[in-house]
Design an enzyme around this catalytic site. Structure first.
Site, PDB file in Angstrom:
ATOM      1  CG  LEU A   1      13.435  -1.881 -67.390  1.00 20.72           C
ATOM      2  CD1 LEU A   1      13.043  -0.714 -68.280  1.00 20.72           C
ATOM      3  CD2 LEU A   1      12.527  -1.937 -66.156  1.00 20.72           C
ATOM      4  N   GLY A   2      14.877  -5.997 -69.074  1.00 20.17           N
ATOM      5  CA  GLY A   2      14.835  -7.119 -70.020  1.00 20.17           C
ATOM      6  C   GLY A   2      16.220  -7.417 -70.551  1.00 20.17           C
ATOM      7  CE  LYS A   3      21.718 -10.437 -69.142  1.00 21.93           C
ATOM      8  NZ  LYS A   3      22.172 -10.953 -67.844  1.00 21.93           N
ATOM      9  N   GLY A   4      18.605  -9.483 -73.933  1.00 17.79           N
ATOM     10  CA  GLY A   4      18.758 -10.230 -75.175  1.00 17.79           C
ATOM     11  C   GLY A   4      20.147 -10.840 -75.205  1.00 17.79           C
ATOM     12  CB  ALA A   5      21.935 -12.851 -77.759  1.00 15.78           C
ATOM     13  CG  PHE A   6      25.057  -9.818 -79.026  1.00 15.28           C
ATOM     14  CD1 PHE A   6      26.092 -10.508 -78.418  1.00 15.28           C
ATOM     15  CD2 PHE A   6      24.620 -10.242 -80.270  1.00 15.28           C
ATOM     16  CE1 PHE A   6      26.691 -11.590 -79.030  1.00 15.28           C
ATOM     17  CE2 PHE A   6      25.209 -11.324 -80.893  1.00 15.28           C
ATOM     18  CZ  PHE A   6      26.254 -12.008 -80.270  1.00 15.28           C
TER      19      PHE A   6
ATOM     20  CB  VAL B   1      15.887  -3.195 -71.896  1.00 14.09           C
ATOM     21  CG1 VAL B   1      15.062  -1.910 -71.776  1.00 14.09           C
ATOM     22  CG2 VAL B   1      15.969  -3.642 -73.348  1.00 14.09           C
TER      23      VAL B   1
ATOM     24  CE  LYS C   1      17.822  -3.814 -78.532  1.00 12.07           C
ATOM     25  NZ  LYS C   1      17.010  -4.106 -79.736  1.00 12.07           N
TER      26      LYS C   1
ATOM     27  CG  ASP D   1       9.402 -10.701 -84.471  1.00  9.04           C
ATOM     28  OD1 ASP D   1       8.715 -11.726 -84.679  1.00  9.04           O
ATOM     29  OD2 ASP D   1      10.230 -10.618 -83.554  1.00  9.04           O
TER      30      ASP D   1
END
Length: 478
Positions: free
Chosen positions: A19-24, A27, A42, A135
């Site tokens: 569903l989504g992505k970050g650096a580390f 999801v 996550k 944020d």
């Protein structure tokens, strides 16, 4: 004895699409097999995390467990397995609030009022639980489902912090450029009011489709924010009710102590008496502007993702959670979360307190010196002739007998400072100190010493716990 590895996530949940992505982290949709219930997992790759990143992960999980509110994405479970940590959240399927607004056939001031009300309800709950989000921005405002009237859900507590009551402190430079408050940019102590400033920026965008502060150059953007330099230009603001503008003004108040709180904002007539105060006129220009704003956000997000991927692929060490020092300075990062507390800002803080300490020494100000030293401080210094000195009595002698008599001007310069940050609360600085002074005969002299100082922060205050100084011993004037 063999180590027992937890496999609860693997046993209880089945993973599906990304569903989504970050650096580390990534999801993915998951299903709790026995219950048949859908969630969003996550998944954090803990093998790549530093000790500080582990602390942040624990903080995020702890904060999310605290928050139980219909307008906040709920954490249902937190599971640690070998090499990975799983945070199991509500599966929210409605996408971003701002993307939904542009797809609507009808959108009015009253709709904007209902949106900001839900955001404020979420913020109020956070603040009541001693949490500051730090944020708030469109990317973190989601909808529970694709059904009409679905609840707004506040997401992503990766930068959230815990505060005591109305405590104000320097928690580091963190947030997203266009939504940062003046106090964070001034590097002043801050607290809950930063979230209300961000709500003001969001409300402004909800009403006209573009942000109150905007510049391709980040430095100029920050100057605008610190000055509170926004306005309500014609013709688009002419059709906005005075009450809506009044609420924005109360949220975008430079002085955080005078800024409206979440509880007060919810009682504002534009929200509490929406049906009679907020206009129901369709705002097509806002929808059109918001489409462009969304497109710009997505493009900048894509550019940043590419830059980070290129950097990581080429063997550069990633700066952690979607953040990178190099990218921070780019004008492309106006809607990208940054967290600068690890590096430049914290190092500058250590140089500043070291300069203050040396100023106290040069002025013979023992009272100020004591405040900056731990009572059990240890030291190796030339005057101690190779012995380890503990406490402040040894130093007191020199303050009372050397510097108090020497009223002649002293000028000190720190050369080549090197700082090692050791977690959140400790740092080590090594430098060369050049001292210029007049001797007893009025002749200018220069002395040099090489110094290493270890600082530790207690209750938000930096104190020296150990130092090592080489060079010639201080000599009492004859």
């Amino acid at each position: 004895m063999a180590t027992i590895t937890c496999t609860r996530f693997t046993e209880e949940y089945q993973l599906f699409e990304e569903l989504g992505k970050g650096a580390f982290s990534v999801v993915r949709r998951c299903v709790k097999v026995l219950a048949g219930q859908e969630y969003a997992a996550k998944i954090i790759n803990t093998k790549k995390l530093s000790a500080r990143d582990h602390q942040k992960l624990e903080r995020e999980a702890r904060i999310c467990r605290l928050l139980k509110h219909p307008n906040i994405v709920r954490l249902h479970d937190s599971i640690s397995e070998e090499g990975h940590h799983y945070l199991i959240f509500d599966l929210v399927t409605g996408g971003e609030l701002f993307e939904d607004i542009v797809a609507r056939e009808y959108y009015s001031e009253a709709d904007a009022s209902h949106c900001i009300q839900q955001i404020l309800e979420a913020v109020l709950h956070c603040h009541q639980m001693g949490v500051v989000h730090r944020d708030l921005k469109p990317e973190n405002l989601l909808l529970a489902s694709k059904l009409k009237g679905a609840a707004v859900k506040l997401a992503d507590f990766g930068l959230a912090i815990e505060v005591e009551g109305e405590q104000q402190a320097w928690f580091g430079f963190a947030g997203t450029p266009g939504y940062l408050s003046p106090e964070v940019l001034r590097k002043d102590p801050y607290g809950k009011p930063v979230d209300l400033w961000a709500c003001g920026v969001i409300l402004y965008i909800l009403l006209v489709g573009y942000p109150p502060f905007w510049d391709e150059d980040q430095h100029r953007l920050y100057q605008q924010i610190k000055a509170g330099a926004y306005d309500f230009p014609s013709p688009e603001w002419d059709t906005v009710t005075p009450e809506a503008k009044d609420l924005i003004n109360k949220m975008l108040t430079i002085n955080p102590s005078k800024r409206i709180t979440a509880a007060e904002a919810l009682k504002h007539p534009w929200i509490s008496h929406r049906s009679t105060v907020a206009s129901c006129m369709h705002r097509q220009e806002t929808v059109d502007c918001l489409k462009k704003f969304n497109a710009r956000r997505k493009l900048k997000g894509a550019i940043l993702t590419t830059m980070l991927a290129t950097r990581n692929f080429s063997g550069g060490k990633s700066g952690g959670n979607k953040k990178s020092d190099g990218v921070k300075e780019s004008s492309e990062s106006t809607n990208t979360t940054i967290e600068d507390e690890d590096t430049k800002v914290r190092k500058q803080e250590i140089i500043k307190v070291t300069e203050q300490l040396i100023e106290a020494i040069s002025n013979g100000d023992f009272e100020s010196y004591t405040k900056m030293c731990d009572p059990g401080m240890t030291a190796f210094e030339p005057e101690a002739l190779g012995n380890l000195v503990e406490g402040l009595d040894f130093h007191r002698f020199y303050f009372e007998n050397l510097w108090s008599r020497n009223s002649k001007p002293v000028h000190t310069t720190i050369l080549n400072p090197h700082i090692h940050l050791m977690g959140d609360e400790s740092a080590c600085i090594a430098y060369i100190r050049i001292t210029q002074y007049l001797d007893a005969g009025g002749i200018p002299r220069t002395a040099q010493s090489e110094e290493t100082r270890v600082w530790h922060r207690r209750d938000g205050k930096w104190q020296i716990v150990h130092f090592h100084r080489s060079g010639a011993p201080s000599v009492l004037p004859h």
